[in-house]
Design an enzyme around this catalytic site. Structure first.
Site, mmCIF file in Angstrom:
data_model
loop_
_atom_site.group_PDB
_atom_site.id
_atom_site.type_symbol
_atom_site.label_atom_id
_atom_site.label_comp_id
_atom_site.label_asym_id
_atom_site.label_seq_id
_atom_site.Cartn_x
_atom_site.Cartn_y
_atom_site.Cartn_z
ATOM 1 N N LYS A 15 0.831 -1.200 0.000
ATOM 2 C CA LYS A 15 0.000 0.000 0.000
ATOM 3 C C LYS A 15 0.875 1.264 0.000
ATOM 4 C CE LYS A 15 -3.791 -2.361 2.494
ATOM 5 N NZ LYS A 15 -4.735 -2.270 3.655
ATOM 6 N N TYR A 55 -12.548 -2.566 -2.519
ATOM 7 C CA TYR A 55 -13.012 -2.503 -1.126
ATOM 8 C C TYR A 55 -14.534 -2.460 -1.024
ATOM 9 C CZ TYR A 55 -8.323 -1.957 0.857
ATOM 10 O OH TYR A 55 -7.030 -2.180 1.282
ATOM 11 N N PHE A 63 -15.337 4.637 7.669
ATOM 12 C CA PHE A 63 -13.988 4.988 7.209
ATOM 13 C C PHE A 63 -13.783 4.751 5.712
ATOM 14 C CE2 PHE A 63 -13.936 0.631 8.943
ATOM 15 C CZ PHE A 63 -13.472 -0.082 7.847
ATOM 16 N N ARG A 96 -1.159 -14.255 5.004
ATOM 17 C CA ARG A 96 -1.912 -13.528 6.040
ATOM 18 C C ARG A 96 -1.227 -13.665 7.403
ATOM 19 N NH1 ARG A 96 -6.813 -10.930 4.579
ATOM 20 N NH2 ARG A 96 -7.247 -10.596 6.775
ATOM 21 N N THR A 102 -5.478 -7.254 10.938
ATOM 22 C CA THR A 102 -5.868 -6.039 10.204
ATOM 23 C C THR A 102 -5.497 -4.774 10.976
ATOM 24 O OG1 THR A 102 -7.731 -7.284 9.321
ATOM 25 C CG2 THR A 102 -7.835 -4.887 9.106
ATOM 26 N N ARG A 113 2.496 -6.076 9.581
ATOM 27 C CA ARG A 113 1.648 -4.965 10.029
ATOM 28 C C ARG A 113 2.011 -4.522 11.445
ATOM 29 N NH1 ARG A 113 -4.116 -7.289 7.698
ATOM 30 N NH2 ARG A 113 -4.098 -6.198 5.689
ATOM 31 N N ASN A 127 -1.841 -0.156 7.199
ATOM 32 C CA ASN A 127 -1.217 -1.424 7.561
ATOM 33 C C ASN A 127 -0.338 -2.014 6.455
ATOM 34 O OD1 ASN A 127 -3.310 -2.118 5.933
ATOM 35 N ND2 ASN A 127 -4.532 -3.118 7.526
ATOM 36 N N HIS A 130 -1.771 -5.481 1.667
ATOM 37 C CA HIS A 130 -3.056 -6.169 1.521
ATOM 38 C C HIS A 130 -2.786 -7.619 1.156
ATOM 39 C CE1 HIS A 130 -7.121 -7.166 0.180
ATOM 40 N NE2 HIS A 130 -6.541 -7.755 -0.842
ATOM 41 N N GLU A 141 -10.237 -10.584 -6.709
ATOM 42 C CA GLU A 141 -9.266 -9.494 -6.669
ATOM 43 C C GLU A 141 -8.202 -9.630 -7.762
ATOM 44 O OE1 GLU A 141 -9.577 -8.795 -1.818
ATOM 45 O OE2 GLU A 141 -7.772 -9.687 -2.667
#
Ligand code: UDP
Ligand code: MG
Length: 172
Positions: A15, A55, A63, A96, A102, A113, A127, A130, A141
């Site tokens: 990100k 998203y 948010f 993950r 998250t 993260r 964070n 993704h 995705e």
């Protein structure tokens, strides 16, 4: 190993906060611990449409607006993300786990993260990475971010289409 875990694929995004903090090398090094294969990689300028589609499961969250700004790089003066596809057995779980929770404050301190993330005063979890959440999301995705030709293995069924009179930029 179940069929679903074999040769799994996941989308990874570094990100804008990760890029701004010069974490690309660190993150890719951490992910290399998985021994998975990178089968696609590129830099992307994220359009509003792509961000909102990516998203869409969060569109009712308070948010959401900030999140779209975040992933488009508007909070970091870095209007790009690095998009990759990692491929191999158990790819989603492996990535993950390395990414961590998250919420970066809840993520294990040694996770990606936990090491590099933060929460903004606006309440967005910055964070740095993704990772797709499950195989269905991964397929959705990956198809959203990549064309079949950008991926060096055949992940999902494709079809041939002849496109006429489509304007494309080529090298001059
Ligand atoms: N997010 C946030 N606040 C929240 C939940 C999510 O800012 O309370 C952001 C965060 O950047 C997260 C992204 O929205 O990575 C997508 O949320 P999701 O629940 O899909 O978490 P992930 O799959 O990224 O762990
Ligand atoms: Mg998610």
């Amino acid at each position: 190993m179940s069929e679903e875990l074999k040769d799994q694929a996941t989308l990874i995004l570094i990100k804008p906060d990760g890029l701004k903090k010069s974490l690309t090398g660190n993150i890719l090094t951490r992910l290399s611990e998985t021994k998975l294969e990178i089968v696609a990689a590129k830099m992307v300028r994220v359009s509003k449409e792509l961000a909102e589609e990516h998203y869409k499961h969060l569109k009712d969250k308070p948010f959401f607006g900030e999140l779209i700004k975040f992933i488009r790089g508007e909070l970091h003066d870095r209007k790009k993300v690095m998009a990759l596809v990692y491929w191999g057995d158990g790819a989603i779980k492996k990535c993950r786990e390395l990414a961590g929770a998250t919420n970066p404050e809840e993520a294990e301190a040694t996770s990606i993260r936990g090491s590099y993330g933060r929460i903004t005063t606006g309440g967005v979890y910055e964070n740095v990475i993704h990772v797709s959440s499950d195989p269905r999301e991964a397929e959705r995705e990956i198809k959203l971010w990549f064309t079949p030709e950008e991926i060096i293995v055949d992940l999902y069924p494709t079809k041939e289409a002849t496109e006429k009179e489509i304007k494309k930029k080529t090298w001059a």
